[in-house]
Design a protein around this motif. Structure first.
Motif, PDB file in Angstrom:
ATOM      1  N   ASP A 150      47.416  47.910  42.888  1.00  0.00           N
ATOM      2  CA  ASP A 150      46.346  47.971  41.402  1.00  0.00           C
ATOM      3  C   ASP A 150      45.625  47.680  41.722  1.00  0.00           C
ATOM      4  O   ASP A 150      44.542  47.305  40.379  1.00  0.00           O
ATOM      5  CB  ASP A 150      47.792  47.264  39.908  1.00  0.00           C
ATOM      6  CG  ASP A 150      49.224  47.104  40.244  1.00  0.00           C
ATOM      7  OD1 ASP A 150      49.384  48.274  40.116  1.00  0.00           O
ATOM      8  OD2 ASP A 150      49.741  46.262  40.373  1.00  0.00           O
ATOM      9  N   ASP A 151      45.308  47.617  42.953  1.00  0.00           N
ATOM     10  CA  ASP A 151      43.414  47.670  43.063  1.00  0.00           C
ATOM     11  C   ASP A 151      42.856  47.945  43.919  1.00  0.00           C
ATOM     12  O   ASP A 151      42.504  47.153  44.959  1.00  0.00           O
ATOM     13  CB  ASP A 151      43.502  45.985  42.896  1.00  0.00           C
ATOM     14  CG  ASP A 151      41.646  45.771  42.571  1.00  0.00           C
ATOM     15  OD1 ASP A 151      40.571  46.271  42.543  1.00  0.00           O
ATOM     16  OD2 ASP A 151      41.802  44.209  43.110  1.00  0.00           O
ATOM     17  N   SER A 152      42.891  49.583  43.831  1.00  0.00           N
ATOM     18  CA  SER A 152      42.349  50.013  45.412  1.00  0.00           C
ATOM     19  C   SER A 152      40.965  50.233  45.348  1.00  0.00           C
ATOM     20  O   SER A 152      40.579  51.265  46.526  1.00  0.00           O
ATOM     21  CB  SER A 152      43.912  50.877  45.851  1.00  0.00           C
ATOM     22  OG  SER A 152      43.569  52.124  44.766  1.00  0.00           O
ATOM     23  N   GLU A 153      40.446  50.533  44.134  1.00  0.00           N
ATOM     24  CA  GLU A 153      39.117  51.001  43.858  1.00  0.00           C
ATOM     25  C   GLU A 153      37.874  50.248  44.256  1.00  0.00           C
ATOM     26  O   GLU A 153      37.768  49.150  43.405  1.00  0.00           O
ATOM     27  CB  GLU A 153      38.556  51.011  42.785  1.00  0.00           C
ATOM     28  CG  GLU A 153      39.753  52.628  41.717  1.00  0.00           C
ATOM     29  CD  GLU A 153      39.371  53.415  43.372  1.00  0.00           C
ATOM     30  OE1 GLU A 153      38.057  54.473  43.183  1.00  0.00           O
ATOM     31  OE2 GLU A 153      40.379  54.570  43.370  1.00  0.00           O
ATOM     32  N   PHE A 154      37.838  49.981  45.997  1.00  0.00           N
ATOM     33  CA  PHE A 154      37.209  49.120  46.328  1.00  0.00           C
ATOM     34  C   PHE A 154      35.376  49.216  45.772  1.00  0.00           C
ATOM     35  O   PHE A 154      34.867  49.853  45.737  1.00  0.00           O
ATOM     36  CB  PHE A 154      37.173  48.678  47.996  1.00  0.00           C
ATOM     37  CG  PHE A 154      38.643  48.370  47.830  1.00  0.00           C
ATOM     38  CD1 PHE A 154      38.996  47.028  48.183  1.00  0.00           C
ATOM     39  CD2 PHE A 154      39.269  49.475  48.909  1.00  0.00           C
ATOM     40  CE1 PHE A 154      39.923  47.204  48.985  1.00  0.00           C
ATOM     41  CE2 PHE A 154      40.279  49.241  48.991  1.00  0.00           C
ATOM     42  CZ  PHE A 154      41.293  48.174  49.336  1.00  0.00           C
ATOM     43  N   ASN A 182      36.662  42.368  45.749  1.00  0.00           N
ATOM     44  CA  ASN A 182      37.603  42.751  45.645  1.00  0.00           C
ATOM     45  C   ASN A 182      38.563  42.708  46.513  1.00  0.00           C
ATOM     46  O   ASN A 182      39.168  43.342  46.715  1.00  0.00           O
ATOM     47  CB  ASN A 182      38.159  43.412  44.755  1.00  0.00           C
ATOM     48  CG  ASN A 182      37.543  44.729  44.680  1.00  0.00           C
ATOM     49  OD1 ASN A 182      37.130  45.597  45.803  1.00  0.00           O
ATOM     50  ND2 ASN A 182      38.831  46.599  44.622  1.00  0.00           N
ATOM     51  N   ILE A 209      47.488  45.473  47.847  1.00  0.00           N
ATOM     52  CA  ILE A 209      45.910  46.092  46.707  1.00  0.00           C
ATOM     53  C   ILE A 209      46.864  47.619  45.703  1.00  0.00           C
ATOM     54  O   ILE A 209      46.125  48.541  45.411  1.00  0.00           O
ATOM     55  CB  ILE A 209      45.424  47.495  48.173  1.00  0.00           C
ATOM     56  CG1 ILE A 209      45.858  47.727  49.020  1.00  0.00           C
ATOM     57  CG2 ILE A 209      44.110  46.444  48.499  1.00  0.00           C
ATOM     58  CD1 ILE A 209      44.823  49.237  49.961  1.00  0.00           C
ATOM     59  N   GLU A 225      42.780  35.942  38.081  1.00  0.00           N
ATOM     60  CA  GLU A 225      43.533  37.415  37.632  1.00  0.00           C
ATOM     61  C   GLU A 225      43.483  38.268  38.773  1.00  0.00           C
ATOM     62  O   GLU A 225      44.258  38.578  39.641  1.00  0.00           O
ATOM     63  CB  GLU A 225      43.611  37.913  36.874  1.00  0.00           C
ATOM     64  CG  GLU A 225      44.199  39.120  36.177  1.00  0.00           C
ATOM     65  CD  GLU A 225      44.077  40.197  35.082  1.00  0.00           C
ATOM     66  OE1 GLU A 225      44.553  40.999  34.733  1.00  0.00           O
ATOM     67  OE2 GLU A 225      42.516  40.257  34.293  1.00  0.00           O
ATOM     68  N   LYS A 226      42.049  38.196  39.451  1.00  0.00           N
ATOM     69  CA  LYS A 226      42.639  39.353  40.288  1.00  0.00           C
ATOM     70  C   LYS A 226      42.070  38.992  41.801  1.00  0.00           C
ATOM     71  O   LYS A 226      41.098  38.034  42.067  1.00  0.00           O
ATOM     72  CB  LYS A 226      41.854  40.085  40.082  1.00  0.00           C
ATOM     73  CG  LYS A 226      41.773  41.510  38.469  1.00  0.00           C
ATOM     74  CD  LYS A 226      40.791  42.490  38.326  1.00  0.00           C
ATOM     75  CE  LYS A 226      41.349  43.391  37.799  1.00  0.00           C
ATOM     76  NZ  LYS A 226      40.716  44.359  37.868  1.00  0.00           N
ATOM     77  N   ARG A 227      42.540  39.615  42.848  1.00  0.00           N
ATOM     78  CA  ARG A 227      42.453  39.728  44.702  1.00  0.00           C
ATOM     79  C   ARG A 227      40.985  39.491  44.200  1.00  0.00           C
ATOM     80  O   ARG A 227      40.293  40.284  43.269  1.00  0.00           O
ATOM     81  CB  ARG A 227      42.893  39.777  45.150  1.00  0.00           C
ATOM     82  CG  ARG A 227      42.778  40.514  46.366  1.00  0.00           C
ATOM     83  CD  ARG A 227      43.251  41.509  47.251  1.00  0.00           C
ATOM     84  NE  ARG A 227      41.888  42.460  47.137  1.00  0.00           N
ATOM     85  CZ  ARG A 227      42.442  43.672  46.897  1.00  0.00           C
ATOM     86  NH1 ARG A 227      43.803  43.860  45.979  1.00  0.00           N
ATOM     87  NH2 ARG A 227      41.066  44.700  46.040  1.00  0.00           N
ATOM     88  N   GLY A 228      40.213  38.818  45.104  1.00  0.00           N
ATOM     89  CA  GLY A 228      38.446  38.954  45.333  1.00  0.00           C
ATOM     90  C   GLY A 228      37.882  36.951  45.260  1.00  0.00           C
ATOM     91  O   GLY A 228      38.398  36.615  44.909  1.00  0.00           O
TER      92      GLY A 228
END
Length: 625
Positions: A61-65, A83, A59, A169-172
């Motif tokens: 680079d992508d921790s703003e849930f 995400n 997480i 591109e992104k997780r989720g």
């Protein structure tokens, strides 16, 4: 599987049944599809945060849930994105193409019986399929952490689905619902493309989801992204600020139950250890409550962050049916299960949790008796199991026990209430083990206590007899089984028997014929109209215990068996006559074995040789004059 290849697969049979129900049936609250999808998204974020405790880079680079909703009114599409943890190709097949096996048949049965009660969906973990109540096509795009590609899944609910790898591109996970016309601005049902409708539904069903639920909303100046939910954890609010409906909705959403909780317990502790607890007692026990695979434990949070999904250390085994959470600021977010097992603070919290639950159960017993009896019907075995598994807990649990009684038709009794009703001259608490009231009341061993109008506790649960044996007594009054020897009750109608030597000789001869089957043969003081009965010895296994262990394929030996004969019965007179004429008569041996087998049948045991048993009955009947 590459991005260019698409597979078409069949749904599992039970999944297809569920989809048919969703698509073809008429429900009154289709809007719960949004609650279910948001709940799944929240769970997915919980899981990725939990996994990040050991793999922080997932997480980085992508921790703003957040959970994002998007409405496309022109094309009648509603999109729910998160995400969170996402899924791999195989996980999509396992989680979406197949309903989890646990509880599926029961779910389908209940859903068919009660099509209005769509809240059933959440209980069985099949909330994703509620999408098909409003959508004619569902598309799922997902990517798991560490995967190079994402996955695209799509179905119209026709029994098949397509699945392929895609570039993502992104997780989720993103779920797109192509709505049926009746659920849009052109339809005659609720419009799920209308921003105000969605805002109202989020507030109604998902207001306390811990992550922001965002949506682009039209304003006078254009559009703006708004957060639709409150996000303040329910357990952090004061009790008097929370309605029963809010507690209930939180419970059903977070613990996958379609019913309201039977009891809610919400409290906070300040001191050396600080924590807040929010626990729920379900209305009904799960089918697998006593299975070794039952998933026990309550959620453990630290500062609103989930750090353990099922913390088994917080509940004693006998309270494993409790659902809920504990939130304490005293734990590190990356604490391991191994560290928790030896954590002194957790042990202090666990003691408090047990104490609070038992205090609430006692309060329910004293002040809401009908409600407590509902609880006992579902979870009484678990409470009794607490004493059986750990006899040191008997002082905590004994006054929570309930029993059926010969003197009470519908309601049950505590031990304290039984003692209050006891005549002063009564010296024991009498009990009997059986499958149901009717079979118990027809037992020959019950004849004398019924004649004396003595109150007898009916032990209808298998574990209850073990619990009684562990307790031994209550308030220094011993328990005495109606089905064991030495009942110590005088029969005022008993008459003196003559020719004691002859009678003793007869009993000895019957005992000799049954030497490998019984430990003794005696005259009975408890039988009134019946000819014979079997009772267990005073110590050791009872016959009901032996039967239970046999069913469990555990051979712990045999109970001591004592055959009791009614000296006032005509059959005993017949036995005396046969013995007086010829003590070695073969027919006396046949009668002895028949009496033993008949009394064994009453106790639920099958004759060792059923064919021989039937033949002897037939032979004796043919000789009857």
């Amino acid at each position: 599987m590459t991005a260019e290849q698409t597979e078409t697969k069949q749904f599992q049979a039970q999944t297809k049944q569920l989809l048919d129900l969703m698509i073809n049936s008429i429900y009154t609250n289709q809007e719960i599809f949004l609650r279910e999808l948001i709940s799944n998204a929240s769970d997915a974020i919980d899981k990725v945060k939990f996994k990040a405790l050991t793999e922080p880079k997932i997480i980085k680079d992508d921790s703003e849930f957040e959970i994002n909703l998007d409405l496309d009114q022109e094309n009648n599409i509603i999109t729910i994105s998160d995400n969170g943890i996402g899924m791999t190709y195989q996980e999509v097949i396992e989680n979406i193409g197949t309903i989890a096996q646990s509880g599926t048949k029961k779910f389908l049965k209940k859903l068919k019986q009660n099509q209005e009660n769509i809240d059933l969906i959440g209980q069985f973990g099949v909330g994703f399929y509620s999408s098909f109540m409003v959508a004619k096509k569902v598309t799922l795009l997902t990517k798991a952490p560490g995967e190079e590609e994402g996955v695209r899944w799509e179905s119209t609910g026709d029994g098949t689905y397509s699945i392929e790898n895609i570039a993502k591109e992104k997780r989720g996970t993103t779920i797109k619902l192509k709505l049926r016309e009746e659920f849009t601005a052109q339809g005659d049902e609720e419009d799920f493309t209308a921003p105000q409708t969605i805002k109202n539904l989020v507030k109604q069903y998902s207001n306390y989801v811990r992550y922001p639920i965002t949506m682009e909303v039209p304003t006078e100046e254009g559009t703006e992204v708004q957060t639709l939910n409150n996000m303040t954890p329910l357990w952090k609010k004061k009790e008097d600020e929370i309605s029963e409906e809010e507690y209930s909705e939180f419970y059903k959403r977070n613990f996958k139950d379609w019913q309201e909780p039977l009891e809610t317990i919400h409290w906070s502790v300040e001191g050396l250890v600080k924590f807040t607890g929010l626990l729920f007692i379900p209305q009904t026990a799960p089918n697998d409550l006593f299975s070794p695979n039952f998933e026990t434990g309550i959620k453990l949070y630290s500062k609103d962050n989930l750090i353990m999904e099922q913390c088994q250390e917080l509940l004693p085994k006998y309270l494993q049916f409790i659902k809920g959470l504990i939130d304490s600021p005293d734990f590190s977010l990356n604490i391991s299960r191994e560290m928790l097992q030896n954590n002194k603070q957790l042990k202090v919290i666990a003691k408090n949790v047990e104490k609070v639950i038992l205090r609430n159960l006692k309060k329910m017993l004293n002040n809401q008796r009908e409600k407590y009896e509902e609880f006992w019907e579902e979870f009484g075995k678990a409470i009794q199991g607490g004493i059986y598994a750990d006899p040191t807990k008997q002082d905590k649990l004994v006054d929570l026990l309930l029993f059926s009684s010969s003197h009470l038709e519908e309601e049950k009794t505590t031990l304290a209430e039984y003692i209050e009703r006891m005549p002063k001259e009564q010296e024991a608490i009498y009990y009997v083990v059986g499958n149901d009231r009717k079979s118990i009341e027809n037992l020959p061993q019950m004849e004398l206590v019924q004649d004396k109008n003595l109150e007898v506790l009916y032990l209808l649960d298998e574990v209850a007899e073990f619990v009684i044996n562990i307790l031994g007594n209550y308030q220094d009054i011993e328990f005495k089984s109606v089905l064991r020897e030495d009942l110590d009750l005088e029969d005022e109608t008993e008459t003196e028997t003559e020719d004691k030597e002859e009678i003793e000789g007869l009993l000895a001869k019957i005992n000799q014929h049954l030497t490998d089957k019984v430990d003794d043969v005696r005259l009975s003081k408890r039988l009134k109209s019946s000819a014979v009965c079997l009772v267990s010895g005073q110590q050791g296994l009872s016959m009901s215990m032996e039967k239970l262990f046999n069913q469990m394929e555990q051979n712990l030996g045999q109970a001591q068996r004592i055959l009791e004969l009614n000296p006032n019965h005509q059959l005993f007179t017949t036995l005396e006559k046969i013995y007086n004429e010829d003590p070695e008569a073969d027919i006396l041996k046949d009668y002895s074995e028949l009496l033993y087998n008949l009394s064994s049948l009453v106790e639920g045991f099958t004759p060792e040789d059923p064919v021989e048993f039937a033949a002897k009955i037939t032979e004796l009947m043919s000789k009857a004059k």
